[in-house]
Design a protein around this motif. Structure first.
Motif, PDB file in Angstrom:
ATOM      1  N   MET A  47       0.875  -1.159  -0.073  1.00 49.53           N
ATOM      2  CA  MET A  47       0.041  -0.065  -0.016  1.00 49.53           C
ATOM      3  C   MET A  47       0.790   1.384  -0.025  1.00 49.53           C
ATOM      4  O   MET A  47       1.544   1.440   1.009  1.00 49.53           O
ATOM      5  N   TYR A  48       0.447   2.183  -0.982  1.00 45.95           N
ATOM      6  CA  TYR A  48       1.252   3.340  -1.239  1.00 45.95           C
ATOM      7  C   TYR A  48       0.462   4.222  -2.044  1.00 45.95           C
ATOM      8  O   TYR A  48       0.387   3.993  -3.335  1.00 45.95           O
ATOM      9  N   PRO A  49      -0.160   5.092  -1.443  1.00 43.98           N
ATOM     10  CA  PRO A  49      -0.990   5.985  -2.243  1.00 43.98           C
ATOM     11  C   PRO A  49      -0.600   6.696  -3.678  1.00 43.98           C
ATOM     12  O   PRO A  49      -1.386   6.807  -4.558  1.00 43.98           O
ATOM     13  N   ILE A  50       0.579   7.465  -3.295  1.00 51.89           N
ATOM     14  CA  ILE A  50       1.045   8.380  -4.479  1.00 51.89           C
ATOM     15  C   ILE A  50       2.449   7.886  -5.026  1.00 51.89           C
ATOM     16  O   ILE A  50       3.412   7.740  -4.195  1.00 51.89           O
ATOM     17  N   LEU A  51       2.399   7.434  -6.267  1.00 50.45           N
ATOM     18  CA  LEU A  51       3.605   6.612  -6.718  1.00 50.45           C
ATOM     19  C   LEU A  51       3.915   7.730  -7.596  1.00 50.45           C
ATOM     20  O   LEU A  51       3.337   8.303  -8.573  1.00 50.45           O
ATOM     21  N   SER A  52       5.341   8.562  -7.391  1.00 50.17           N
ATOM     22  CA  SER A  52       5.765   9.630  -8.039  1.00 50.17           C
ATOM     23  C   SER A  52       6.843   9.177  -8.956  1.00 50.17           C
ATOM     24  O   SER A  52       6.987   8.594 -10.084  1.00 50.17           O
ATOM     25  N   THR A  53       8.109   8.701  -8.459  1.00 53.40           N
ATOM     26  CA  THR A  53       9.305   8.298  -8.769  1.00 53.40           C
ATOM     27  C   THR A  53       9.492   6.966  -9.131  1.00 53.40           C
ATOM     28  O   THR A  53      10.010   6.280  -9.933  1.00 53.40           O
ATOM     29  N   ASN A 105      10.833   4.931  -6.729  1.00 49.82           N
ATOM     30  CA  ASN A 105      12.073   4.864  -5.755  1.00 49.82           C
ATOM     31  C   ASN A 105      11.880   4.103  -4.494  1.00 49.82           C
ATOM     32  O   ASN A 105      12.429   3.213  -4.234  1.00 49.82           O
ATOM     33  N   THR A 106      10.829   4.614  -3.774  1.00 51.42           N
ATOM     34  CA  THR A 106      10.449   4.116  -2.558  1.00 51.42           C
ATOM     35  C   THR A 106       9.681   2.789  -2.702  1.00 51.42           C
ATOM     36  O   THR A 106      10.118   1.837  -1.908  1.00 51.42           O
ATOM     37  N   VAL A 107       9.032   2.771  -3.821  1.00 53.07           N
ATOM     38  CA  VAL A 107       8.454   1.223  -4.085  1.00 53.07           C
ATOM     39  C   VAL A 107       9.271   0.351  -4.333  1.00 53.07           C
ATOM     40  O   VAL A 107       9.414  -0.755  -3.966  1.00 53.07           O
ATOM     41  N   ILE A 108      10.335   0.570  -5.166  1.00 56.41           N
ATOM     42  CA  ILE A 108      11.402  -0.376  -5.624  1.00 56.41           C
ATOM     43  C   ILE A 108      12.153  -1.044  -4.320  1.00 56.41           C
ATOM     44  O   ILE A 108      12.582  -1.879  -4.369  1.00 56.41           O
ATOM     45  N   GLU A 109      12.565   0.243  -3.595  1.00 59.54           N
ATOM     46  CA  GLU A 109      13.085  -0.424  -2.348  1.00 59.54           C
ATOM     47  C   GLU A 109      12.347  -1.093  -1.307  1.00 59.54           C
ATOM     48  O   GLU A 109      12.765  -2.061  -0.984  1.00 59.54           O
ATOM     49  N   ALA A 110      11.119  -1.004  -1.309  1.00 63.81           N
ATOM     50  CA  ALA A 110      10.099  -1.797  -0.544  1.00 63.81           C
ATOM     51  C   ALA A 110      10.131  -3.107  -1.113  1.00 63.81           C
ATOM     52  O   ALA A 110      10.308  -4.252  -0.377  1.00 63.81           O
ATOM     53  N   VAL A 111      10.009  -3.429  -2.601  1.00 65.67           N
ATOM     54  CA  VAL A 111      10.065  -4.491  -3.038  1.00 65.67           C
ATOM     55  C   VAL A 111      11.187  -5.327  -2.837  1.00 65.67           C
ATOM     56  O   VAL A 111      11.124  -6.423  -2.656  1.00 65.67           O
ATOM     57  N   LYS A 112      12.227  -4.556  -2.885  1.00 70.12           N
ATOM     58  CA  LYS A 112      13.825  -5.212  -2.752  1.00 70.12           C
ATOM     59  C   LYS A 112      13.744  -5.933  -1.214  1.00 70.12           C
ATOM     60  O   LYS A 112      14.112  -6.960  -1.019  1.00 70.12           O
ATOM     61  N   VAL A 113      13.048  -5.282  -0.148  1.00 71.88           N
ATOM     62  CA  VAL A 113      13.056  -5.646   1.065  1.00 71.88           C
ATOM     63  C   VAL A 113      12.326  -6.845   1.095  1.00 71.88           C
ATOM     64  O   VAL A 113      12.310  -7.896   1.938  1.00 71.88           O
ATOM     65  N   LEU A 114      11.134  -6.826   0.641  1.00 68.22           N
ATOM     66  CA  LEU A 114       9.956  -8.063   0.348  1.00 68.22           C
ATOM     67  C   LEU A 114      10.775  -9.220  -0.117  1.00 68.22           C
ATOM     68  O   LEU A 114      10.711 -10.297   0.317  1.00 68.22           O
ATOM     69  N   VAL A 115      11.490  -8.975  -1.143  1.00 74.24           N
ATOM     70  CA  VAL A 115      12.260  -9.875  -1.956  1.00 74.24           C
ATOM     71  C   VAL A 115      13.266 -10.733  -0.824  1.00 74.24           C
ATOM     72  O   VAL A 115      13.726 -11.947  -1.042  1.00 74.24           O
ATOM     73  N   GLU A 116      14.123  -9.744  -0.212  1.00 72.17           N
ATOM     74  CA  GLU A 116      15.002 -10.126   0.756  1.00 72.17           C
ATOM     75  C   GLU A 116      14.389 -11.188   1.803  1.00 72.17           C
ATOM     76  O   GLU A 116      15.012 -11.974   2.440  1.00 72.17           O
ATOM     77  N   LYS A 172       6.615   2.922 -14.885  1.00 72.54           N
ATOM     78  CA  LYS A 172       7.667   2.266 -15.732  1.00 72.54           C
ATOM     79  C   LYS A 172       8.861   1.997 -14.991  1.00 72.54           C
ATOM     80  O   LYS A 172       9.402   0.944 -15.186  1.00 72.54           O
ATOM     81  N   SER A 173       9.443   2.869 -13.951  1.00 74.95           N
ATOM     82  CA  SER A 173      10.523   2.546 -13.231  1.00 74.95           C
ATOM     83  C   SER A 173      10.251   1.160 -12.641  1.00 74.95           C
ATOM     84  O   SER A 173      11.125   0.470 -12.152  1.00 74.95           O
ATOM     85  N   ILE A 174       9.354   0.876 -11.988  1.00 75.91           N
ATOM     86  CA  ILE A 174       8.872  -0.308 -11.123  1.00 75.91           C
ATOM     87  C   ILE A 174       8.819  -1.400 -12.248  1.00 75.91           C
ATOM     88  O   ILE A 174       9.437  -2.597 -11.938  1.00 75.91           O
ATOM     89  N   ILE A 175       8.172  -1.117 -13.010  1.00 76.60           N
ATOM     90  CA  ILE A 175       8.065  -2.180 -14.179  1.00 76.60           C
ATOM     91  C   ILE A 175       9.353  -2.799 -14.731  1.00 76.60           C
ATOM     92  O   ILE A 175       9.701  -3.908 -14.835  1.00 76.60           O
ATOM     93  N   GLN A 176      10.410  -1.885 -14.915  1.00 77.19           N
ATOM     94  CA  GLN A 176      11.459  -2.145 -15.431  1.00 77.19           C
ATOM     95  C   GLN A 176      12.366  -2.871 -14.319  1.00 77.19           C
ATOM     96  O   GLN A 176      12.975  -3.898 -14.983  1.00 77.19           O
ATOM     97  N   GLU A 177      12.410  -2.761 -13.273  1.00 74.71           N
ATOM     98  CA  GLU A 177      12.824  -3.279 -12.111  1.00 74.71           C
ATOM     99  C   GLU A 177      12.174  -4.653 -11.755  1.00 74.71           C
ATOM    100  O   GLU A 177      13.126  -5.696 -11.565  1.00 74.71           O
TER     101      GLU A 177
END
Length: 144
Positions: free
Chosen positions: A72-78, A80-91, A112-117
């Motif tokens: 859950m993250y209401p405002i997706l801008s860059t 970067n925050t979501v990518i870091e969160a997903v990395k932690v979940l993957v860990e 696009k940034s999230i889908i690329q990563e």
């Protein structure tokens, strides 16, 4: 309308993870739908010097690696925050294919940034617009 829609149904094994602070605004809505759902939390803030997203805190259900995760993250801008969160979940053993990002507003760049990563992640949003309404958190929490 008579249009057939193939949707989803509730399944056991889901959990929510809110990216603190704004993601917490979505917790009550999730609890209203799924009363006994487990919810984890991640605190990610941008480093003042490098402007990179940095994880400060993460607490998840112990069996999160076996669950589908509603991030859950209401405002997706860059993104970067979501990518870091997903990395932690993957860990913690979560496969990106079982992560569903719940967002109210998204920018094309962030999505696009999230889908690329993480091409396997699912993004659910109400609107994609070049300018994110960054005042959402201030309005919701009354800190504007």
């Amino acid at each position: 309308t008579g249009h057939k829609y193939e949707g989803v149904r509730f399944e056991k094994g889901n959990c929510g993870v809110s990216i603190m602070r704004s993601g917490e605004a979505m917790e009550q809505g999730l609890r209203d739908c799924c009363r006994s759902i487990r919810i984890g939390k991640i605190l990610i803030q941008s480093d003042e010097e490098t402007q990179r997203a940095k994880v400060y805190y993460a607490k998840f259900p112990p069996d999160i690696y076996r669950r589908k995760v509603l991030l859950m993250y209401p405002i997706l801008s860059t993104g970067n925050t979501v990518i870091e969160a997903v990395k932690v979940l993957v860990e913690h053993g979560v496969q990106p294919s079982v992560i569903i990002l719940l967002s109210l507003f998204s920018t094309p760049h962030g999505a696009k940034s999230i889908i690329q990563e993480f091409p396997e992640i699912t993004i659910l949003t109400t609107e994609v617009h070049p300018v994110a309404p960054t005042h959402f958190g201030q309005k919701y929490f009354g800190t504007d």
